[in-house]
Design a protein around this motif. Structure first.
Motif, PDB file in Angstrom:
ATOM      1  N   GLY A 162       0.791  -1.219   0.000  1.00  0.00           N
ATOM      2  CA  GLY A 162       0.000   0.000   0.000  1.00  0.00           C
ATOM      3  C   GLY A 162       0.823   1.269   0.000  1.00  0.00           C
ATOM      4  N   HIS A 163       2.134   1.145  -0.156  1.00  0.00           N
ATOM      5  CA  HIS A 163       3.029   2.303  -0.211  1.00  0.00           C
ATOM      6  C   HIS A 163       3.698   2.336  -1.577  1.00  0.00           C
ATOM      7  CE1 HIS A 163       2.719   2.936   4.110  1.00  0.00           C
ATOM      8  NE2 HIS A 163       2.842   1.633   4.240  1.00  0.00           N
ATOM      9  N   VAL A 164       3.626   3.482  -2.238  1.00  0.00           N
ATOM     10  CA  VAL A 164       4.251   3.667  -3.548  1.00  0.00           C
ATOM     11  C   VAL A 164       5.056   4.958  -3.485  1.00  0.00           C
ATOM     12  CG1 VAL A 164       3.830   4.111  -5.994  1.00  0.00           C
ATOM     13  CG2 VAL A 164       2.403   2.468  -4.770  1.00  0.00           C
ATOM     14  N   GLN A 165       6.264   4.912  -4.001  1.00  0.00           N
ATOM     15  CA  GLN A 165       7.120   6.086  -4.003  1.00  0.00           C
ATOM     16  C   GLN A 165       7.515   6.398  -5.437  1.00  0.00           C
ATOM     17  OE1 GLN A 165      10.819   5.706  -1.771  1.00  0.00           O
ATOM     18  NE2 GLN A 165      10.204   7.517  -0.632  1.00  0.00           N
ATOM     19  N   LEU A 166       7.200   7.602  -5.897  1.00  0.00           N
ATOM     20  CA  LEU A 166       7.555   8.049  -7.237  1.00  0.00           C
ATOM     21  C   LEU A 166       8.733   9.000  -7.143  1.00  0.00           C
ATOM     22  CD1 LEU A 166       3.977   8.977  -8.477  1.00  0.00           C
ATOM     23  CD2 LEU A 166       5.168   6.801  -8.801  1.00  0.00           C
ATOM     24  N   ALA A 167       9.829   8.658  -7.786  1.00  0.00           N
ATOM     25  CA  ALA A 167      10.986   9.550  -7.863  1.00  0.00           C
ATOM     26  C   ALA A 167      10.873  10.285  -9.182  1.00  0.00           C
ATOM     27  CB  ALA A 167      12.281   8.754  -7.779  1.00  0.00           C
ATOM     28  N   LEU A 168      10.698  11.598  -9.110  1.00  0.00           N
ATOM     29  CA  LEU A 168      10.459  12.404 -10.303  1.00  0.00           C
ATOM     30  C   LEU A 168      11.706  13.178 -10.684  1.00  0.00           C
ATOM     31  CD1 LEU A 168       6.921  13.447  -9.204  1.00  0.00           C
ATOM     32  CD2 LEU A 168       7.488  11.819 -10.992  1.00  0.00           C
ATOM     33  N   GLY A 169      11.802  13.549 -11.952  1.00  0.00           N
ATOM     34  CA  GLY A 169      13.014  14.138 -12.488  1.00  0.00           C
ATOM     35  C   GLY A 169      13.321  15.553 -12.056  1.00  0.00           C
ATOM     36  N   THR A 170      12.309  16.388 -11.887  1.00  0.00           N
ATOM     37  CA  THR A 170      12.580  17.788 -11.581  1.00  0.00           C
ATOM     38  C   THR A 170      11.712  18.273 -10.422  1.00  0.00           C
ATOM     39  OG1 THR A 170      10.893  18.671 -13.069  1.00  0.00           O
ATOM     40  CG2 THR A 170      13.088  18.238 -14.033  1.00  0.00           C
ATOM     41  N   GLU A 171      12.197  19.298  -9.738  1.00  0.00           N
ATOM     42  CA  GLU A 171      11.434  19.916  -8.652  1.00  0.00           C
ATOM     43  C   GLU A 171      10.085  20.450  -9.150  1.00  0.00           C
ATOM     44  OE1 GLU A 171      12.082  20.573  -5.295  1.00  0.00           O
ATOM     45  OE2 GLU A 171      14.009  19.564  -5.210  1.00  0.00           O
ATOM     46  N   PRO A 172      10.057  21.215 -10.256  1.00  0.00           N
ATOM     47  CA  PRO A 172       8.767  21.742 -10.710  1.00  0.00           C
ATOM     48  C   PRO A 172       7.760  20.634 -11.055  1.00  0.00           C
ATOM     49  CG  PRO A 172      10.558  22.922 -11.781  1.00  0.00           C
ATOM     50  CD  PRO A 172      11.173  21.762 -11.050  1.00  0.00           C
ATOM     51  N   GLU A 173       8.232  19.566 -11.694  1.00  0.00           N
ATOM     52  CA  GLU A 173       7.351  18.457 -12.036  1.00  0.00           C
ATOM     53  C   GLU A 173       6.790  17.814 -10.764  1.00  0.00           C
ATOM     54  OE1 GLU A 173       7.557  14.392 -14.741  1.00  0.00           O
ATOM     55  OE2 GLU A 173       9.406  15.155 -13.866  1.00  0.00           O
ATOM     56  N   ALA A 174       7.651  17.551  -9.799  1.00  0.00           N
ATOM     57  CA  ALA A 174       7.216  16.944  -8.540  1.00  0.00           C
ATOM     58  C   ALA A 174       6.262  17.874  -7.794  1.00  0.00           C
ATOM     59  CB  ALA A 174       8.413  16.603  -7.670  1.00  0.00           C
ATOM     60  N   ASP A 175       6.577  19.171  -7.773  1.00  0.00           N
ATOM     61  CA  ASP A 175       5.711  20.137  -7.099  1.00  0.00           C
ATOM     62  C   ASP A 175       4.321  20.163  -7.726  1.00  0.00           C
ATOM     63  OD1 ASP A 175       7.785  20.818  -5.389  1.00  0.00           O
ATOM     64  OD2 ASP A 175       8.300  22.661  -6.482  1.00  0.00           O
ATOM     65  N   GLN A 176       4.273  20.157  -9.042  1.00  0.00           N
ATOM     66  CA  GLN A 176       3.007  20.216  -9.761  1.00  0.00           C
ATOM     67  C   GLN A 176       2.164  18.971  -9.493  1.00  0.00           C
ATOM     68  OE1 GLN A 176       3.367  20.234 -14.076  1.00  0.00           O
ATOM     69  NE2 GLN A 176       1.881  21.888 -14.190  1.00  0.00           N
ATOM     70  N   ILE A 177       2.775  17.792  -9.574  1.00  0.00           N
ATOM     71  CA  ILE A 177       2.057  16.538  -9.341  1.00  0.00           C
ATOM     72  C   ILE A 177       1.636  16.433  -7.883  1.00  0.00           C
ATOM     73  CG2 ILE A 177       2.320  14.029  -9.285  1.00  0.00           C
ATOM     74  CD1 ILE A 177       4.110  14.435 -11.846  1.00  0.00           C
ATOM     75  N   ALA A 178       2.547  16.754  -6.976  1.00  0.00           N
ATOM     76  CA  ALA A 178       2.237  16.670  -5.545  1.00  0.00           C
ATOM     77  C   ALA A 178       1.104  17.621  -5.174  1.00  0.00           C
ATOM     78  CB  ALA A 178       3.486  16.958  -4.722  1.00  0.00           C
ATOM     79  N   ALA A 179       1.137  18.824  -5.707  1.00  0.00           N
ATOM     80  CA  ALA A 179       0.081  19.790  -5.405  1.00  0.00           C
ATOM     81  C   ALA A 179      -1.266  19.293  -5.911  1.00  0.00           C
ATOM     82  CB  ALA A 179       0.409  21.144  -6.022  1.00  0.00           C
TER      83      ALA A 179
END
Length: 168
Positions: free
Chosen positions: A143-160
């Protein structure tokens, strides 16, 4: 299949990790988190993508979140909705991480889908766009999934968009 895309994203076999920090929750006082659709990737092509966001469960083309890759995807294999989302930086690798946690029902769905998709690329879509397209190495049953994303802006956008909290 593009190895750069796979290298940028956490391999789903490594996603069964425990993460710390307070996440957003889907309790009665919080708005529901958006669902993630699961689909097998049949092919991908790097370059500008102009496919519209997917709105059906049928096989179709979809862009990645950044609009730099076009994916050919099979039909929907199911939908899972995170109950907790935490955005952080992986201190060991300096990658930006979006960690997701799922309830028992969605953990069962993830387990079933990933059990049948081993050694294949499995896409997770948010708002009809591909967030992750990693190779499934083993079933996800925690039940735990961790996505390592390439850039800060991409991660910020998806996380938000997922309603994440942020940890250092």
């Amino acid at each position: 299949m593009r190895s750069r895309s796979v290298a940028r994203l956490a391999v789903l076999a490594v996603v069964a990790t425990t993460f710390s920090g307070c996440g957003a929750d889907g309790g009665d006082d919080a708005s529901p988190m958006p669902p993630l659709q699961l689909r097998l990737v049949t092919s991908s092509a790097e370059g500008p993508c102009s496919a519209p966001a997917l709105t059906s469960d049928s096989a179709a083309s979809a862009c990645d979140w950044a609009g730099t890759t076009t994916y050919e995807l099979g039909e929907s294999l199911g939908v899972v909705t995170p109950t907790s989302v935490v955005r952080s930086t992986d201190q060991g690798s300096e990658q930006v991480v979006v960690a997701l946690e799922f309830d028992d029902a969605d953990t069962g769905t993830l387990g079933d889908v990933t059990r049948d998709a081993q050694q294949q690329h499995l896409a997770m879509l948010l708002d009809g766009r591909v967030v992750s397209a990693a190779v499934v190495m083993s079933p996800i049953t925690t039940g735990h999934v961790q996505l390592a994303l390439g850039t800060e802006p991409e991660a910020d956008q998806i996380a938000a968009r997922l309603g994440a909290s942020t940890t250092p």
